[in-house]
Every structure is written in C-alpha cells, then in structure tokens.
Design a protein around this motif. Structure first.
Motif, PDB file in Angstrom:
ATOM      1  N   ARG A 243      66.296  28.802   1.855  1.00  0.00           N
ATOM      2  CA  ARG A 243      66.348  28.215   3.181  1.00  0.00           C
ATOM      3  C   ARG A 243      65.126  27.370   3.471  1.00  0.00           C
ATOM      4  NH1 ARG A 243      64.919  33.321   7.050  1.00  0.00           N
ATOM      5  NH2 ARG A 243      67.124  33.768   6.689  1.00  0.00           N
TER       6      ARG A 243
ATOM      7  N   THR B 283      63.070  26.434   7.100  1.00  0.00           N
ATOM      8  CA  THR B 283      63.021  26.892   8.485  1.00  0.00           C
ATOM      9  C   THR B 283      62.382  25.827   9.365  1.00  0.00           C
ATOM     10  OG1 THR B 283      62.812  29.182   7.741  1.00  0.00           O
ATOM     11  CG2 THR B 283      62.207  28.712  10.017  1.00  0.00           C
TER      12      THR B 283
ATOM     13  N   ASP C 187      73.105  30.591   8.016  1.00  0.00           N
ATOM     14  CA  ASP C 187      71.921  31.428   7.816  1.00  0.00           C
ATOM     15  C   ASP C 187      71.727  32.328   9.036  1.00  0.00           C
ATOM     16  OD1 ASP C 187      69.260  32.423   7.714  1.00  0.00           O
ATOM     17  OD2 ASP C 187      68.694  30.811   6.360  1.00  0.00           O
TER      18      ASP C 187
ATOM     19  N   LEU D 118      68.161  32.224  10.688  1.00  0.00           N
ATOM     20  CA  LEU D 118      67.870  31.058  11.518  1.00  0.00           C
ATOM     21  C   LEU D 118      68.596  31.147  12.861  1.00  0.00           C
ATOM     22  CD1 LEU D 118      67.974  28.011   9.075  1.00  0.00           C
ATOM     23  CD2 LEU D 118      65.982  29.133  10.058  1.00  0.00           C
TER      24      LEU D 118
ATOM     25  N   ARG E  93      66.946  33.248  15.434  1.00  0.00           N
ATOM     26  CA  ARG E  93      65.649  32.817  15.951  1.00  0.00           C
ATOM     27  C   ARG E  93      65.730  31.605  16.868  1.00  0.00           C
ATOM     28  NH1 ARG E  93      62.416  32.463  10.408  1.00  0.00           N
ATOM     29  NH2 ARG E  93      60.904  31.367  11.710  1.00  0.00           N
ATOM     30  N   HIS E  94      66.827  30.853  16.810  1.00  0.00           N
ATOM     31  CA  HIS E  94      66.911  29.611  17.571  1.00  0.00           C
ATOM     32  C   HIS E  94      68.197  29.591  18.399  1.00  0.00           C
ATOM     33  CE1 HIS E  94      63.504  27.549  15.727  1.00  0.00           C
ATOM     34  NE2 HIS E  94      63.894  28.032  14.568  1.00  0.00           N
TER      35      HIS E  94
END
Length: 358
Positions: A220, A222, A239, A242, A245-246
C-alpha cells in the motif's frame, strides 16, 4: 481434451491480468480446454479472474523480485535470488520436468517464467510467451544491470527466444532483440461503463465523483491529509486500513475493483500494465505515482499519455496528501474514448493455431 499449462510470475497482479482474459476467450471457443495455472499467486484472486474449472499449482516456476511496497524493488536482493536460481537450475529443471511428465501439456504459456519455456523446448512441447516485459530486460536495465551474471542473462535470453512466439501486448517494452516477438493490441476485460450505477451500488450521492485508489498487489501507499481533495470526490479503496483512517475513503471489496475501475471518474495508482490497460480501454483518467527506477515505466507512461488524460504525482506529494490540484484537472478533462482491447483476440488466435492439432 487439450491441456493448456500457464506458468505465471507471482509479481503483483499484472501477469494474471494479462492471461486471464485470453484464457476466458479461448475457453468460450474451446469449451473442452483443460487449464493448469502454476504460480504462487493468491488463490482467491486467481479464482476471481480466471474462468472456473482450472487447476492451480501453487508452486513457483521462477523467483519473484522482492519489493518494498508498490513502488520500490529491492534490486540487490532480487539479483541475489536470480543468481541463486541459476546456480540451482538443475534442481528446478528436474522439479518442473516432473510436473510436465505427470500431466503433459499440449501447450505451455509463460508470463513470464523462463524455465518452463526452456523445458518445453527440450521436451518438444509447443510454447508461447505472453507479456509486456521479460525478466532479462528488467534486470539488464535496472540499477543492478551491470552486475547481472552472464549465465543468468544468457539462460533467460535463450529461453525467451525459444518460444514459438513472444506476444507483446500494447503497451510493452520494445524487446527488439527477440527473434520471435509479435506485437499485439492491449489486453483488458471490457466492462460496461456505468457511473450512475456505480454510485447507486455504493450508496453515493448522485453528484459525488468516485475515484478509485489502488496500487496493485505489492503493498500500500498511504496518503496524508485529504483536506485538499476536490469537493464531492469520494475515494474508493479495497484497503481496510486506509478506509478506517480517512472518512473521504469508501471501502470496497477487492472483487468490486474491476467494475469500479470501469465506471469511476478517475484512478489513482502506480504505473503497471493491468491498471493502465484497463484505464485506457474504459477511457478513465489516471493520476499515477511514478516508480522511478522501474525499467518498464517509460513505455507505460508514454503510451497512456496519448490515450487518456493522465498526470504524475510524486511519492512525497502523495504522502503529504497534495492530490487535489492535479486530480481536479483530470476530473475536468473527463473520460476519453475507450480503446479497443484487441490483444485478447489476437493472443487467443495465436494460441488456437498451436492447439489446432490437439
């Protein structure tokens, strides 16, 4: 019942992505075809791309160039692996010969291990190579090219040249030294482009612009803060880390990636055959993070730049989240006319010629 034996390098997803559409087309023409797939590729990914009914031998036919994430090859470590493979060639040869003798193929298709081609020549089995690159040219043009042992180079060159044909799907490295090279069109699976349907399936608002972000099968990348994303852009990613987290990233299943690619507003990726060819064959703009010292990259990037709107974003810019400006430019440019994936039928027809007597 003819037996097609496919030997794959398990370096990312692109090698299977080049073979699977050809095999699917071939099995529609030859439903009696029996297929063996050799390679340490993820079984679930293989099942998601290959037609049902194939036999999977999860054993390597070559060594795999190690990577530090999707962008950086570990060249010196890789060179040591290829050198060790050559030093132990007789053992690898014997193991591969036992596989062929246990269930003799009518045709060997390599993408792009060299040993199965070398062995097919010795056993008088017809063989084809199909790939946009080969490991000799990758290593010779890499940062460790000057240290490539002559024995490794000569073995690879002789094996690749021994195939009845080395099919080079567009976009390919030139490989002009090959006496058996044949250029064909791009290979991709054409899917219906349906942006509205994609938004509906994902529960997005009608004015949201889905942008696929994926970097293949070697790890990945990031991004940093995504505050600079254009308004109403929603990133799609398989993913889970990811997406957690976003909030601007919508998680999709890996099985949804092909349909998302066909219908998204743009793609954020690295230079690689599978994604670039699929993007061009669906007219999707591409924002890519260069790999730098990957020898195939200039040919991929130059080809893509004349087919769809595209732009580069450095790894540092991506890590800082500085995606917005160039992504906005690509979204404003909009999709291009899709390119026909003519390489699928061209490869299938060449294989059929060799299978005709089976």
């Amino acid at each position: 019942m003819p037996h097609l034996f496919i030997a794959l390098t398990a370096h990312g997803y692109g090698h299977l992505a080049q073979c699977a559409p050809v095999v699917a087309a071939l099995q529609r023409r030859r439903p009696d075809l029996r297929v063996t797939l050799q390679g340490t590729i993820d079984p679930a990914f293989a099942r998601s791309r290959m037609p049902a009914g194939f036999r999977h031998l999860s054993v390597a036919a070559d060594c795999v160039l190690p990577m530090d994430g999707p962008l950086q090859a570990r060249w010196h470590e890789g060179l040591a692996l290829y050198t060790a493979f050559e030093a132990d060639y007789d053992r690898h040869w014997a193991a591969q010969r036992a596989r062929f003798e246990q269930d003799r193929p009518d045709l060997v298709l390599a993408n792009i291990p060299w040993l199965p081609l070398d062995l097919a020549r010795a056993m008088d089995i017809p063989a084809l190579a199909l790939c946009s690159l080969n490991w000799y040219d990758i290593l010779a043009q890499s940062p460790v090219g000057a240290a490539l042992p002559a024995a490794v180079a000569e073995r690879m060159r002789a094996a690749y040249a021994s195939a009845a044909t080395f099919l080079r799907p567009s976009p390919s490295m030139p490989m002009a030294w090959l006496p058996n090279g044949q250029d064909i069109g791009p290979i991709a699976v054409r899917r219906r482009r349906d942006p509205a349907g994609l938004r509906t399936r994902l529960g997005l608002d009608p004015d949201e612009q889905p942008v696929l972000m994926q970097f293949g099968g070697a790890g990945r990348l990031t991004p940093g803060s995504l505050d600079e994303l254009p308004p109403r852009v929603r990133l799609l990613s398989p993913d889970t880390g990811l997406a957690a987290r976003h909030p601007r990233i919508r998680l999709i299943d890996a099985a949804e990636v092909p349909d998302a690619l066909a219908s998204c507003a743009a793609i954020i990726t690295k230079p690689g055959y599978g994604t670039f060819a699929e993007a061009a064959c669906h007219g999707v703009p591409v924002l890519y993070v260069p790999r730098g010292d990957w020898p195939e990259e200039p040919w991929l990037v130059d080809w893509l730049s004349t087919r769809v709107p595209s732009a580069a974003l450095s790894a540092a810019e991506f890590a800082a989240g500085a995606i917005g400006e160039r992504l906005a430019e690509l979204l404003a440019a909009g999709p291009a006319a899709p390119l026909a994936a003519t390489g699928v039928d061209e490869a299938m027809e060449r294989i059929e010629v060799l299978l005709a007597s089976c």
